[in-house]
Scaffold this motif. Structure first.
Motif, PDB file in Angstrom:
ATOM      1  N   ASP A 210      47.693  43.426  22.935  1.00  0.00           N
ATOM      2  CA  ASP A 210      48.363  42.151  22.696  1.00  0.00           C
ATOM      3  C   ASP A 210      47.626  41.046  23.428  1.00  0.00           C
ATOM      4  OD1 ASP A 210      50.870  40.724  21.666  1.00  0.00           O
ATOM      5  OD2 ASP A 210      50.879  40.204  23.796  1.00  0.00           O
ATOM      6  N   TYR A 211      47.468  39.925  22.777  1.00  0.00           N
ATOM      7  CA  TYR A 211      46.711  38.810  23.354  1.00  0.00           C
ATOM      8  C   TYR A 211      47.315  38.349  24.674  1.00  0.00           C
ATOM      9  CZ  TYR A 211      44.987  34.018  23.907  1.00  0.00           C
ATOM     10  OH  TYR A 211      44.458  32.867  24.407  1.00  0.00           O
ATOM     11  N   ASP A 212      48.647  38.256  24.730  1.00  0.00           N
ATOM     12  CA  ASP A 212      49.298  37.782  25.955  1.00  0.00           C
ATOM     13  C   ASP A 212      49.096  38.751  27.111  1.00  0.00           C
ATOM     14  OD1 ASP A 212      50.232  35.522  24.661  1.00  0.00           O
ATOM     15  OD2 ASP A 212      52.075  36.509  23.982  1.00  0.00           O
ATOM     16  N   CYS A 213      49.058  40.064  26.834  1.00  0.00           N
ATOM     17  CA  CYS A 213      48.835  41.054  27.895  1.00  0.00           C
ATOM     18  C   CYS A 213      47.426  40.932  28.467  1.00  0.00           C
ATOM     19  CB  CYS A 213      49.067  42.458  27.350  1.00  0.00           C
ATOM     20  SG  CYS A 213      50.777  42.804  26.908  1.00  0.00           S
ATOM     21  N   VAL A 214      46.434  40.781  27.585  1.00  0.00           N
ATOM     22  CA  VAL A 214      45.055  40.614  28.051  1.00  0.00           C
ATOM     23  C   VAL A 214      44.924  39.340  28.870  1.00  0.00           C
ATOM     24  CG1 VAL A 214      42.659  40.306  27.333  1.00  0.00           C
ATOM     25  CG2 VAL A 214      44.138  41.900  26.095  1.00  0.00           C
ATOM     26  N   LEU A 215      45.527  38.259  28.372  1.00  0.00           N
ATOM     27  CA  LEU A 215      45.462  36.986  29.090  1.00  0.00           C
ATOM     28  C   LEU A 215      46.171  37.080  30.438  1.00  0.00           C
ATOM     29  CD1 LEU A 215      44.346  34.151  28.679  1.00  0.00           C
ATOM     30  CD2 LEU A 215      46.588  33.459  27.819  1.00  0.00           C
ATOM     31  N   GLY A 216      47.276  37.855  30.506  1.00  0.00           N
ATOM     32  CA  GLY A 216      47.970  38.038  31.778  1.00  0.00           C
ATOM     33  C   GLY A 216      47.124  38.777  32.792  1.00  0.00           C
ATOM     34  N   SER A 217      46.366  39.778  32.341  1.00  0.00           N
ATOM     35  CA  SER A 217      45.475  40.506  33.248  1.00  0.00           C
ATOM     36  C   SER A 217      44.371  39.600  33.781  1.00  0.00           C
ATOM     37  CB  SER A 217      44.860  41.707  32.517  1.00  0.00           C
ATOM     38  OG  SER A 217      45.859  42.592  32.061  1.00  0.00           O
ATOM     39  N   LEU A 218      43.797  38.784  32.912  1.00  0.00           N
ATOM     40  CA  LEU A 218      42.731  37.881  33.337  1.00  0.00           C
ATOM     41  C   LEU A 218      43.253  36.825  34.311  1.00  0.00           C
ATOM     42  CD1 LEU A 218      40.897  37.357  29.929  1.00  0.00           C
ATOM     43  CD2 LEU A 218      40.271  38.881  31.789  1.00  0.00           C
ATOM     44  N   LYS A 219      44.452  36.301  34.059  1.00  0.00           N
ATOM     45  CA  LYS A 219      45.027  35.305  34.963  1.00  0.00           C
ATOM     46  C   LYS A 219      45.330  35.914  36.322  1.00  0.00           C
ATOM     47  CE  LYS A 219      47.070  32.071  31.647  1.00  0.00           C
ATOM     48  NZ  LYS A 219      48.326  31.457  31.132  1.00  0.00           N
ATOM     49  N   CYS A 220      45.771  37.183  36.335  1.00  0.00           N
ATOM     50  CA  CYS A 220      46.046  37.856  37.602  1.00  0.00           C
ATOM     51  C   CYS A 220      44.764  38.001  38.423  1.00  0.00           C
ATOM     52  CB  CYS A 220      46.671  39.226  37.342  1.00  0.00           C
ATOM     53  SG  CYS A 220      47.133  40.123  38.836  1.00  0.00           S
ATOM     54  N   LEU A 221      43.659  38.365  37.752  1.00  0.00           N
ATOM     55  CA  LEU A 221      42.376  38.457  38.451  1.00  0.00           C
ATOM     56  C   LEU A 221      41.972  37.109  39.038  1.00  0.00           C
ATOM     57  CD1 LEU A 221      40.350  40.708  35.964  1.00  0.00           C
ATOM     58  CD2 LEU A 221      41.112  41.338  38.256  1.00  0.00           C
ATOM     59  N   LYS A 222      42.218  36.062  38.271  1.00  0.00           N
ATOM     60  CA  LYS A 222      41.873  34.722  38.740  1.00  0.00           C
ATOM     61  C   LYS A 222      42.736  34.329  39.939  1.00  0.00           C
ATOM     62  CE  LYS A 222      41.916  29.899  37.275  1.00  0.00           C
ATOM     63  NZ  LYS A 222      42.251  28.964  36.179  1.00  0.00           N
ATOM     64  N   ASP A 223      44.019  34.701  39.926  1.00  0.00           N
ATOM     65  CA  ASP A 223      44.928  34.332  41.002  1.00  0.00           C
ATOM     66  C   ASP A 223      44.630  35.068  42.308  1.00  0.00           C
ATOM     67  OD1 ASP A 223      46.178  32.634  39.261  1.00  0.00           O
ATOM     68  OD2 ASP A 223      47.782  34.044  38.725  1.00  0.00           O
ATOM     69  N   LEU A 224      43.847  36.166  42.244  1.00  0.00           N
ATOM     70  CA  LEU A 224      43.485  36.886  43.470  1.00  0.00           C
ATOM     71  C   LEU A 224      42.506  36.091  44.328  1.00  0.00           C
ATOM     72  CD1 LEU A 224      43.027  40.547  42.168  1.00  0.00           C
ATOM     73  CD2 LEU A 224      45.009  39.548  43.317  1.00  0.00           C
ATOM     74  N   GLY A 225      41.962  35.026  43.762  1.00  0.00           N
ATOM     75  CA  GLY A 225      41.036  34.182  44.517  1.00  0.00           C
ATOM     76  C   GLY A 225      39.596  34.636  44.463  1.00  0.00           C
ATOM     77  N   ILE A 226      39.254  35.504  43.514  1.00  0.00           N
ATOM     78  CA  ILE A 226      37.878  35.985  43.425  1.00  0.00           C
ATOM     79  C   ILE A 226      37.006  34.910  42.782  1.00  0.00           C
ATOM     80  CG2 ILE A 226      38.563  38.401  43.298  1.00  0.00           C
ATOM     81  CD1 ILE A 226      38.181  38.345  40.331  1.00  0.00           C
ATOM     82  N   THR A 227      35.739  34.951  43.091  1.00  0.00           N
ATOM     83  CA  THR A 227      34.800  33.941  42.612  1.00  0.00           C
ATOM     84  C   THR A 227      34.411  34.215  41.169  1.00  0.00           C
ATOM     85  OG1 THR A 227      32.902  35.209  43.409  1.00  0.00           O
ATOM     86  CG2 THR A 227      33.883  33.621  44.928  1.00  0.00           C
ATOM     87  N   ASN A 228      33.726  33.233  40.583  1.00  0.00           N
ATOM     88  CA  ASN A 228      33.274  33.361  39.197  1.00  0.00           C
ATOM     89  C   ASN A 228      32.295  34.517  39.037  1.00  0.00           C
ATOM     90  OD1 ASN A 228      32.821  32.735  36.492  1.00  0.00           O
ATOM     91  ND2 ASN A 228      31.145  31.346  36.977  1.00  0.00           N
ATOM     92  N   ILE A 229      31.395  34.671  39.999  1.00  0.00           N
ATOM     93  CA  ILE A 229      30.401  35.758  39.929  1.00  0.00           C
ATOM     94  C   ILE A 229      31.101  37.111  39.950  1.00  0.00           C
ATOM     95  CG2 ILE A 229      28.453  36.819  41.105  1.00  0.00           C
ATOM     96  CD1 ILE A 229      27.682  34.084  42.179  1.00  0.00           C
ATOM     97  N   THR A 230      32.103  37.251  40.824  1.00  0.00           N
ATOM     98  CA  THR A 230      32.811  38.521  40.934  1.00  0.00           C
ATOM     99  C   THR A 230      33.607  38.824  39.674  1.00  0.00           C
ATOM    100  OG1 THR A 230      32.994  38.174  43.322  1.00  0.00           O
ATOM    101  CG2 THR A 230      34.433  39.826  42.345  1.00  0.00           C
ATOM    102  N   LEU A 231      34.266  37.815  39.103  1.00  0.00           N
ATOM    103  CA  LEU A 231      35.042  38.019  37.890  1.00  0.00           C
ATOM    104  C   LEU A 231      34.154  38.502  36.748  1.00  0.00           C
ATOM    105  CD1 LEU A 231      37.732  37.792  36.371  1.00  0.00           C
ATOM    106  CD2 LEU A 231      37.147  35.410  35.877  1.00  0.00           C
ATOM    107  N   ASN A 232      33.002  37.885  36.594  1.00  0.00           N
ATOM    108  CA  ASN A 232      32.075  38.312  35.546  1.00  0.00           C
ATOM    109  C   ASN A 232      31.578  39.728  35.802  1.00  0.00           C
ATOM    110  OD1 ASN A 232      31.359  36.160  33.451  1.00  0.00           O
ATOM    111  ND2 ASN A 232      31.270  34.979  35.333  1.00  0.00           N
ATOM    112  N   LYS A 233      31.311  40.050  37.071  1.00  0.00           N
ATOM    113  CA  LYS A 233      30.835  41.395  37.406  1.00  0.00           C
ATOM    114  C   LYS A 233      31.877  42.444  37.034  1.00  0.00           C
ATOM    115  CE  LYS A 233      27.810  44.122  39.448  1.00  0.00           C
ATOM    116  NZ  LYS A 233      26.430  44.288  38.974  1.00  0.00           N
ATOM    117  N   VAL A 234      33.141  42.164  37.325  1.00  0.00           N
ATOM    118  CA  VAL A 234      34.220  43.102  37.010  1.00  0.00           C
ATOM    119  C   VAL A 234      34.336  43.298  35.509  1.00  0.00           C
ATOM    120  CG1 VAL A 234      36.718  43.458  37.094  1.00  0.00           C
ATOM    121  CG2 VAL A 234      35.518  42.630  39.113  1.00  0.00           C
ATOM    122  N   LEU A 235      34.333  42.205  34.745  1.00  0.00           N
ATOM    123  CA  LEU A 235      34.501  42.299  33.296  1.00  0.00           C
ATOM    124  C   LEU A 235      33.273  42.898  32.615  1.00  0.00           C
ATOM    125  CD1 LEU A 235      36.231  38.864  32.623  1.00  0.00           C
ATOM    126  CD2 LEU A 235      37.306  41.118  32.716  1.00  0.00           C
TER     127      LEU A 235
END
Length: 463
Positions: free
Chosen positions: A160-185
């Protein structure tokens, strides 16, 4: 219809082009004769009822005009015949959705090639609004690979689109940097299948287990995104228990993990086996001292890295441990140097990797000073027919410098410049600086009159 027949046609009248945001259908082929030849091919019976013959031309034209390589198109359609049943208008909508996520021809082609289902509009239309909350009004800029992985996982598991978007927003809210987010994905895209609660639970576990903050967590996650892998918490608890049994306190473990987060990828019991190997080594004390100079934990982990390196190149676990036990100096070389030696052995010297089991000394000597000069000499002699018998890895590595020089360099003066170590024109340096011999000359003591008289009386007695 046999789609492979299209290869000859595409090579004759098609070529890869740049992306055209609003493609013109007349661009695909202006050669009416070629189009007529395509339409006259026999079409498979199973597709005739669902899709007209002209659908093949329309789909091919559409993909080509959006940048798909024309030479690869026939094989692509052969593997994905279901695309011929789709409405070309909806395929074009899907292409526009993909370009809205990442306006790049390279991204578009790689996305279609790896996951053709993204051309089905029903599967991709939920992404028409983009990745909201991550792209707009923020500094996050997802890479092409990260977006591709998100879409692949989403389409494959029908998330579901909302579930995927919720996971991505949670990762963003952890305070991780752009480089780290891309590395994880890019390396662990299955994180998008996790709920926000599980992601936050993994975050809290690492924070509490090692007593670190958000900055330290970001640095660990950037190097080892496996924190969000299934079963990670259970494995780490067992690892920490193992470290405790081995005598390593939590402060030392934390220090080592912050220095190299890949330690968290250790399997349970792996460090124990590496330390047992180190304790059983039979080598010079100076080598042991260098191996343990940063502590037992670091030394054991260095063994693990080299074992993995050897296994990645084809050796079994048993043989990898055997090579390190026979030649402990391998542990002293950086992992990049070990990789370089193996690549040279396999790709340049054309020697099987399993020869290291019999000649592990190859990995324990210096590449520039020992391996490369000797190989150049042997390679030159082999090219001029100067070798009576074939020289294997053992004969190349094991002889001493002087013995190798006398066997293969001295009889051939032109090899002295290649070898360089014992060239006749090289000046032999003294072991001590000039004048050092004076410090080792015995000191002369002054002779007294009594000493002179004793010497004279001794000489008279001899006469």
């Amino acid at each position: 219809m046999n789609i492979r027949i299209l290869k000859s046609l595409f090579t004759s009248f098609s070529s890869p082009t740049t992306i055209i945001p609003t493609p013109n259908l007349h661009y695909f082929c202006t050669n009416t004769t070629a189009v007529k030849r395509i339409s006259q091919f026999e079409y498979p019976l199973q597709f005739q009822q669902k899709s007209p013959q002209r659908n093949l031309i329309a789909v091919s034209s559409l993909l080509t005009k959006y940048g798909f390589p024309a030479l690869e198109l026939p094989d692509f359609l052969e593997r994905n015949r279901r695309l011929l049943n789709l409405d070309p208008a909806k395929i074009e909508k899907s292409l526009k959705v993909l370009l809205s996520l990442k306006p790049s021809q390279e991204f578009l082609v790689s996305m279609i090639s790896s996951c053709p289902r993204v051309l089905e509009y029903d599967a991709i239309k939920k992404w028409e609004g983009g990745i909201q909350g991550l792209e707009e009004g923020s500094k996050f800029n997802l890479s092409s690979l990260a977006i591709r992985n998100i879409l692949e996982v989403s389409v494959k598991f029908e998330l579901d689109y909302d579930c995927v978007l919720g996971s991505l927003k949670c990762l963003k809210d952890l305070g991780i940097t752009n480089i780290t987010l891309n590395k994880v994905l890019e390396t662990c895209p299955m994180v998008t299948t996790m709920s926000a609660i599980k992601i936050h639970d993994s975050f809290e576990f690492v924070i509490n287990a090692f007593g670190i903050g958000r900055v330290e967590f970001d640095s660990i996650l950037r190097v080892y995104p496996g924190i969000f892998a299934f079963g990670f918490q259970s494995k780490v608890r067992q690892l920490l228990d193992e470290f405790k049994v081995l005598g390593f306190n939590m402060e030392m473990v934390k220090k080592q993990v912050l220095k190299d987060p890949r330690i968290l990828a250790l399997e349970v019991g792996e460090l124990s086996r590496c330390l047992e190997l180190l304790k059983s080594l039979k080598c010079r004390e100076i080598i042991k001292k260098d191996i343990f100079r940063e502590g037992f934990f670091k030394a054991g982990y260095e063994v693990k890295l080299r074992v993995d390196c050897l296994r990645n190149h084809g050796l079994t676990l048993r043989d990898a441990y055997s090579v390190l036990w026979k030649e402990p100096r391998v542990i002293l070389y950086h992992i990049e140097d070990v990789e370089r030696k193996i690549q040279f052995l396999v790709n340049v010297m054309k020697v099987d990797i399993h020869c290291l089991i019999e000649v592990p000394e190859y990995l324990g000597v210096n590449f520039e000073k020992h391996i490369l000069p000797r190989f150049k000499v042997i390679d030159y002699l082999r090219s001029i027919g100067g070798l009576g018998d074939e020289v294997g890895l053992r004969e190349l590595i094991k002889p001493s410098r002087l013995k190798f020089y006398n066997l293969y360099v001295k009889p051939y003066p032109e090899c002295e410049a290649i070898y360089g170590r014992f060239a006749r024109n090289d000046e032999v340096r003294s072991r001590h600086p000039v004048g050092m011999w004076k410090l080792f000359k015995p000191q002369n003591n002054l002779k007294s009159k009594e000493d002179i008289m004793n010497i004279k009386s001794y000489m008279d007695s001899l006469a």
